[in-house]
Design an enzyme around this catalytic site. Structure first.
Site, short mmCIF file in Angstrom:
data_model
loop_
_atom_site.label_atom_id
_atom_site.label_comp_id
_atom_site.label_asym_id
_atom_site.label_seq_id
_atom_site.Cartn_x
_atom_site.Cartn_y
_atom_site.Cartn_z
N CYS A 191 0.83 -1.21 0.00
CA CYS A 191 0.00 0.00 0.00
C CYS A 191 0.87 1.27 0.00
O CYS A 191 1.51 1.55 -0.99
CB CYS A 191 -0.99 -0.04 1.16
SG CYS A 191 -2.39 1.08 0.97
N GLU A 223 -2.49 -9.14 3.57
CA GLU A 223 -2.73 -9.62 4.94
C GLU A 223 -4.22 -9.70 5.25
O GLU A 223 -4.60 -10.02 6.39
CB GLU A 223 -2.03 -8.71 5.95
CG GLU A 223 -2.76 -7.44 6.32
CD GLU A 223 -2.66 -6.33 5.28
OE1 GLU A 223 -3.25 -5.27 5.51
OE2 GLU A 223 -2.00 -6.53 4.24
N HIS A 271 -3.82 -5.30 -0.08
CA HIS A 271 -3.50 -5.80 1.26
C HIS A 271 -3.52 -7.32 1.30
O HIS A 271 -4.57 -7.92 1.55
CB HIS A 271 -4.48 -5.24 2.29
CG HIS A 271 -4.23 -3.80 2.62
ND1 HIS A 271 -3.51 -3.40 3.73
CD2 HIS A 271 -4.57 -2.67 1.96
CE1 HIS A 271 -3.44 -2.08 3.75
NE2 HIS A 271 -4.08 -1.61 2.69
#
Length: 375
Positions: A265, A352, A350
């Site tokens: 990001c 994660e 993202h």
């Protein structure tokens, strides 16, 4: 309690507060995730923004300690269609309203969120103000217009840590370093993580994969990082305009080629600037858990979690040095890139998740593999 939402273009929405009196000014954006409001609220990338959820019913499953992505709430205010004040979930320890009140964050419901989102999609994300205190419409619009906005501002300094810390037992551990921290892995990879607004799940995944992580403030110098002798460097997500973060681009440029680097990001955008590229502001950004991204090498399409308002300009990259690896299938914007000479790669989305799909978790394995090859 009556609340007004005023946009800089003069548009007004009337709702009601479910958290008491309050007022907030920021950039009004929207998130299309169907769930995960707690992770969204605790994502530091939302600093300086007022978040609108497109899913109509919010609060159903309450709040719990395990789903925190940082230690606080970061949006300036939270806008929803309908609040559910009676959560039903065995993990819930408190209601959404109580959570917002604990952090003095205004929550507003009872207005046409679909109309607001359609307006932003048409006109673009814009400055706005939400208030139960000032109900003068002209005053609110003028105050929204006079707010400085996010472009060119250093929002990272609001969320980065003050001192380095480690991560163990699913929590931050102040005062640790590579010489004192302990992990279950007898031979962990030593990773320095720059905190531009880091999310806890990034640290969870790195440690689960055998890494010993030391989180450092965004202002940490390249010499300080190299003196720690890490095996790899991680660049986290964060809020605002990457070009407004003073000094960091030069630091990362100094680290290129010396240690493997993985950026997510804002970390991806900062890497793009370190490569000599530039960034630009998207019309209304990408925020939600359903963004389709194509891996140009494999042809695979991943459904990804995203939260960003700025993007790397592909025309600014030297293609002899940098390869674009992923694109967004909605607008063809850059979603991933890697350096052709140095061990460095990044993605705009993202991997994660938290919240969102798990399609891109493999990128952490790719980072681990790259680090091992360069030890």
């Amino acid at each position: 309690m009556k609340a007004l939402i005023a946009l800089e273009d003069g548009t007004i929405f009337e709702g009601r507060s479910f958290t008491g009196h309050g007022e907030a000014v920021g950039e009004i954006v929207f998130n299309t995730s169907l769930s995960g409001y707690q992770e969204i609220l605790t994502d530091p990338s939302y600093t300086g923004q007022i978040v609108t959820m497109t899913y109509p019913l919010i609060g159903n499953y309450g709040i719990n300690p395990e789903d925190m992505e940082s230690a606080a709430i970061h949006p300036m205010a939270f806008l929803i269609k309908e609040y559910n004040g009676f959560p039903s979930n065995y993990r819930s320890t408190m209601s959404l309203a109580d959570f917002l009140q604990d952090y003095n964050t205004l929550g507003v419901e009872g207005f046409d969120t679909r109309a607001l989102v359609r307006h932003i999609r048409s006109k673009g994300a814009m400055k706005g103000i939400v208030s139960t205190k000032d109900l003068d419409r002209n005053s609110l619009v003028e105050r929204a217009r006079s707010w400085t906005g996010l472009v060119g501002r250093n929002m990272v300094k609001r969320v980065t840590c003050d001192e380095p810390y480690g991560w163990a037992s699913n929590r931050p551990v102040p005062g640790t370093d590579f010489s004192t921290a302990r992990t279950k892995n007898p031979n962990p990879l030593r990773i320095v993580a720059f905190d531009f607004g880091i999310k806890f799940n990034q640290l969870r995944l790195l440690t689960e994969k055998g890494c010993q992580v030391q989180v450092v403030p965004a202002t940490t110098t390249a010499d300080t990082v190299l003196a720690m002798n890490p095996d790899g460097i991680f660049l986290s997500n964060g809020p605002g305009d990457p070009e407004g973060v003073e000094g960091v681009v030069e630091t990362i440029r100094s680290l290129l080629g010396k240690k493997p680097i993985f950026g997510i990001c804002l970390g991806h955008q900062i890497l793009g600037l370190a490569y000599g590229g530039s960034t630009y502001k998207l019309k209304f950004g990408h925020r939600g858990g359903n963004q389709p991204v194509k891996d140009l090498e494999t042809g695979h399409v991943e459904i990804t979690s995203q939260n960003h308002g700025f993007c790397v300009d592909p025309e600014s990259l030297d293609r002899e040095k940098v390869e674009v690896t992923h694109i967004n299938l909605n607008d063809n914007s850059v979603e991933g890139m890697r350096h052709r000479k140095f061990p460095a790669f990044s993605v705009q989305y993202h991997p994660e998740h938290a919240p969102g799909p798990h399609d891109a978790v493999y990128l952490f394995d790719r980072f681990i593999e790259m680090v091992r090859k360069n030890i």
